[in-house]
Design an enzyme around this catalytic site. Structure first.
Site, mmCIF file in Angstrom:
data_model
loop_
_atom_site.group_PDB
_atom_site.id
_atom_site.type_symbol
_atom_site.label_atom_id
_atom_site.label_comp_id
_atom_site.label_asym_id
_atom_site.label_seq_id
_atom_site.Cartn_x
_atom_site.Cartn_y
_atom_site.Cartn_z
ATOM 1 N N GLU A 1 27.403 0.031 6.734
ATOM 2 C CA GLU A 1 26.407 1.262 7.119
ATOM 3 C C GLU A 1 25.002 0.989 6.786
ATOM 4 O OE1 GLU A 1 29.771 4.595 5.731
ATOM 5 O OE2 GLU A 1 28.684 3.536 4.234
ATOM 6 N N GLU B 1 37.699 1.474 7.437
ATOM 7 C CA GLU B 1 37.932 2.548 6.397
ATOM 8 C C GLU B 1 38.775 3.738 7.069
ATOM 9 O OE1 GLU B 1 34.588 3.774 4.338
ATOM 10 O OE2 GLU B 1 33.773 1.514 4.217
#
Length: 1009
Positions: A445, A516
């Site tokens: 991220e 994820e």
């Protein structure tokens, strides 16, 4: 001020005098010593762990004295154990934040009030080290540090979770020495370490000294190759040395038998040795076979475990040793409930043993390299590791509007490229010899740009043997284009429909990895089976990692000494993300949540399908990629509502990897049983492993068999008696042979129920639609509350009764449920009947407003008096289950207590429900209570907390158990999902019915009769 330059705010300076990165190893004095692997036994290793003198300063600007000088008096300073995080020792501010930086976003600048930790350690150097080169290794220091030895400045380093090594040869002397370290909480590197975690500081991993020969092996890389047929392996040992020296390489198999050896001369610092192995044993997570390589040079012996395996992507399929392997993984942060990010070795082992016991085979090291010993353990226990660079700049994206492009600013800035590359290089060089590492990750991220491309290019040139991963470069993710520098496509929290669409589309050429998914926050996740049904179906889907392994709660206690786990905001930390760090499959002290048990069964390596149940024949599928089932035995049993009818075992299962077999069971069942028969199959370990005991269950299956002669209605009717009724003051009083009830005609419900003088109803019964929101309800609960679900009250339009026969009373109620300020949520008509046995039967037809969001639940809340503690039921157990979270439970008969049904989620929420219950009895210990049944299986719960109690509490100590027992009999409850950070609850698990009928019966019982 002390004479140091504020280079902690210059991304172009990431180290001073730090030795180049290398593979992790400890030198020993002999191969025999190295084989044992006890680093304290090496004469060339000296730990600096232990008590250091320490002072904390609120700001580095307050550090004015020359504390690093030899004669500085520090005896009055505090004592602090190293390694440790200073926040867990009472210094500074405990602080949890997920995305947002805890300081103004102005890279590369950090606050002027930058907390600092001052460390001093006096230590001795053995005379035997005279003439040796001497190094210090810091395995992890957050966030940056300056180093002095004997008053002389040695160097500087940043990059918190990767080793920093310095050559101390010019600075150390025989006898006593002093080391001084200045650690800063923030540096420009902190912009690259914005992971979802508690923000810890200090020397939090091991510190040690190494003594080396003047000419010694500095680095060793094992470049392995496997032949096309996997029957021949070569290992090129590429050596880097500080001078010229002769090196002997010896390779032994797992039994200690020599299989290959070679010699080489390192000249001008470079050299290599080639070893060959015929018919090698291959390493995989299922069969973690390790050879042991010993490199002997001068006085030193270095051990390098080698696992031969081949990683490749062929036609969009991720393969290990030629097999299309699925990564059945979890994301794991370093997290300890007391020590923070300082993780003891036994704690690492406990994590890995738990993962193996629950059929997990892969770990993503979110979002930084773990302790090097952790990867050594992954080699040994058998895990596929996605090794992730210590890199996340998530907070850049939230520092300004999306159109500002801030998320990509650092990643596209050439001034930061050296910092990005440094984090990739140090990770790869440290872990390049680890068999467990099957993929490199560029971080998490952090937008996407030229610096990530530079990282990927460097890694590919350095190590072409492993694929490269990075999720935030996915096509379409925050506007990023498709890229070629990555080998896999990666997504977070994609829906099941999306991954199936990806797998079916010829447009997508790379394997898809869900780095994820299934956010395991609180009561969840509830969607695991749906994902894995699809992942198993398509080779292009290479696997997924649950977010995440453990709750990051901090062990603390209330003012009166009651323990609990703290989360964001509990220490006055701002900004914070509350309990968003409480999102794991295990609690902080590693107690498995039901979500982990669910994952275990979904990932089970053995599956069962019925072929001919009556004949006892079923299909057994071995889902292992590389091993047969010779290590497990099959146990089976048939029960009739908990009564064992037959059992047996099969000790030899000759089923190869990825194969099926038809298995017959010698069923010889007795006749005459009255209940439903249940066949349970269980695969268990035959022998002890280093992670489980013999008999440990790896997988199970259950099958319903035809029920035998059920009791007839005539049998039940034989004991019915007459009823007397009196209507008085708005109440209908109903009396039978040994019971009496009171039904309030104004509120439309039962207010009293007594049998043999024992009260069985403590609060008027009511219909209920509200549940204490789970963490995964965090988004939908706003819609629920907006429509008044949390404050729904009943409105009685009409209530009439009659007695059509002496042994039957009927009460008809027309009602609505609604919250203030809102139109009613639903309307219903209920028929309550009481028969001569004292059985209360309810049938209600319900219509819900069409435009409303799905309901949390619908059912009857029946509150029983103090002492109603014993629970017996037939349904799924032994732990909680929901419509989308029930793979890990077994249908059977269970006896437990109300307290046994309580699940102490760190943030109190809905818990403990039993999906698919067929009957339940709630009674006191003498067996006096009520039996609840329904024509269709229902969800059942018994608790000492109301939904309202749970909803208003933020921590367990805030809950005050009621003495009464609150029973919920639910026609249906919505699933739990994983939408706290994932897709919305799947349609099939929402309670979206707008018209339905619910029936339930309540019968007073004295179980000892």
């Amino acid at each position: 001020m002390i004479p140091i330059e504020p280079i902690w705010q210059n991304p172009g300076i990431i180290q001073i005098n730090r030795v180049g990165a290398r593979a992790h190893y400890i030198p020993f004095a002999s191969a025999a010593q190295a084989k044992k692997g006890k680093r304290d036994a090496s004469p060339f290793y000296q730990t600096l762990n232990g008590s250091w003198k320490f002072q904390y300063r609120d700001s580095v600007s307050l550090v004015r004295e020359p504390f690093y000088e030899e004669g500085y008096e520090a005896s009055a300073w505090d004592d602090l154990i190293v390694p440790s995080c200073w926040q867990t020792n009472g210094y500074d501010q405990m602080h949890y934040t997920n995305v947002n930086y805890p300081f103004p976003v102005d890279p590369p600048y950090v606050p002027d009030q930058n907390p600092a930790g001052l460390y001093i350690r006096d230590f001795n150097i053995a005379d035997a080290w005279e003439g040796k080169s001497k190094y210090v290794v810091f395995e992890g220091v957050n966030a940056c540090f300056y180093l002095w030895v004997n008053g002389t400045f040695v160097g500087y380093s940043q990059g918190s979770r990767i080793p920093a090594e310095f050559d101390l040869s010019p600075y150390l002397r025989a006898g006593q020495n002093r080391m001084a370290v200045l650690v800063l909480k923030w540096c420009d590197g902190s912009y690259l370490e914005d992971q979802d975690q508690w923000r810890y500081s200090g020397i939090f991993r091991d510190v040690y000294l190494l003594a080396r020969d003047r000419a010694h092996i500095r680095d060793a890389e094992v470049r392995q190759q496997l032949s096309a047929g996997l029957d021949h392996a070569t290992a090129e040992i590429v050596l880097e040395a500080t001078g010229s020296l002769a090196v002997q390489a010896q390779l032994f198999d797992a039994d200690g038998k020599a299989v290959s050896n070679g010699n080489g001369i390192v000249t001008d610092g470079k050299g290599s040795i080639l070893l060959e192995v015929r018919q090698p044993h291959l390493w995989s997570a299922e069969t973690p076979y390790l050879y042991q390589l010993y490199l002997l040079a001068g006085e030193e012996a270095i051990r390098v475990p080698i696992g031969f395996r081949r990683i490749e992507i062929v036609d969009g399929v991720f393969r290990i040793n030629g097999a299309a392997v699925k990564l059945k993984g979890v994301n794991r942060h370093d997290s300890h409930p007391v020590l923070g990010q300082t993780i003891p070795l036994n704690h690492m082992i406990e994590d890995l043993r738990l993962m193996k016991r629950h059929n997990i085979n892969a770990i993503r090291t979110s979002h930084y390299p773990n302790d090097p010993r952790f990867l050594e353990l992954c080699d040994r226990y058998g895990f596929y590791v996605v090794d992730e660079a210590d890199l996340e700049s998530h907070g850049m994206g939230s520092a300004g509007p999306p159109e500002s492009g801030l998320l990509h600013r650092l990643t596209d800035d050439p001034a930061w490229q050296s910092a990005y590359l440094d984090r990739a290089e140090r990770m790869v060089e440290r872990d390049k010899n680890r068999a467990c590492v099957v993929m490199w990750s560029l971080g998490n991220e952090s937008g996407y740009g030229t610096n990530h491309i530079a990282m990927a290019e460097w890694i590919r040139n350095r190590d072409p043997s492993r694929p490269i991963h990075y999720e935030s470069a996915a096509p379409g993710y925050k506007g990023n284009p498709a890229i070629d520098c990555l080998d896999v496509e990666s997504r977070m929290y994609a829906t099941v429909d999306y991954i199936e669409e990806y797998a079916r589309s010829p447009e997508y050429k790379k394997p898809l990895f869900l780095c994820e998914y299934s956010h395991a926050m609180g009561n969840g996740p509830g969607d695991l089976k749906d994902y894995w049904d699809v992942i198993y179906q398509y080779p292009k889907l290479m696997g997924a990692c649950v977010w995440e392994w453990c709750d990051h709660g901090i062990a603390t206690q209330t003012a009166d000494g009651r323990p609990y786990y703290a989360y964001g905001g509990d220490f006055g930390d701002k900004p914070n993300d509350g309990n968003f760090c409480i999102d794991g499959l295990v609690s902080p002290d590693r107690k498995p949540h039901a979500g982990l048990l669910e994952l275990k069964q979904v990932l089970a390596p053995v599956r069962f399908e019925a072929e001919d149940l009556a004949a006892g024949r079923f299909k057994l599928s071995n889902l292992y990629d590389f091993r047969d089932l010779s290590h497990v035995s099959l146990f089976w049993k048939v029960e009739d509502e908990g009564e064992l009818l037959a059992q047996g075992s099969i000790t030899e299962l000759n089923v190869g990897p990825r194969s099926d077999a038809s298995i017959p069971l010698p069923l010889d069942l007795p006749s005459g049983a009255e209940g439903e028969r249940m066949l349970t199959l269980s695969c268990r370990l035959r022998e002890e492993t280093d992670w489980a005991e013999p008999g440990y269950e790896l997988a199970f299956g259950q099958f319903r068999m035809a029920a035998a002669n059920a009791a007839t209605e005539a049998d039940q009717a034989a004991i019915r008696g007459k009823l007397s009724t009196i209507e008085k003051n708005g109440q209908l009083l109903i009396e039978g042979f040994d019971f009496e009830y009171a039904f309030d005609l104004l509120s439309g419900t039962f207010q009293r129920a007594i049998k043999h003088g024992v009260s069985l109803l403590a609060v008027p019964a009511r219909f209920a639609i509200w549940r204490a929101p789970t963490d995964n309800d965090r988004h939908i609960k706003k819609d629920w509350q907006e429509e008044g679900y949390d404050r729904a009250e009943s409105k009685i339009y009409a209530c009439e009764w009659d007695q059509p026969s002496p042994g039957r009373v009927e009460i008809r109620v027309s009602y609505a449920l609604g919250g203030h300020s809102k139109v009613p949520i639903l309307h219903g008509s209920a028929l309550w009947t009481v028969d001569g046995n004292g059985q209360i039967s309810l049938g209600t037809d319900v219509e819900v407003r069409e435009e409303l969001p799905y309901l949390p639940r619908f059912g009857l809340q029946w509150t029983m008096p103090e002492g109603s503690e014993e629970i017996e039921y037939f349904g799924f157990g032994p732990h909680e289950s929901y419509v989308d979270k029930r793979q890990s439970v077994k249908r059977g008969r269970y006896l437990l207590t109300v307290n046994d049904m309580y699940v102490p989620y760190i943030m109190p929420q809905e818990h403990g429900s039993r999906y698919g219950t067929e009957w339940a009895i709630v009674s006191n210990e003498q067996g006096m209570g009520l039996r609840f049944t329904s024509a269709e299986p229902f969800s059942f719960n018994a608790s000492h907390f109301t939904p309202e109690d749970l909803a208003i509490a933020s921590h367990v100590p805030e809950l005050a158990p009621r003495k009464k027992t609150i029973v919920h009999l639910d026609y249906r409850m919505s699933g739990v999902g994983s939408s706290s950070c994932g897709p919305e609850l799947a349609e099939q698990y929402r309670f979206s019915e707008k018209r339905f009928r619910f029936e339930v019966s309540i019968l007073p019982v004295f179980k000892e009769d």
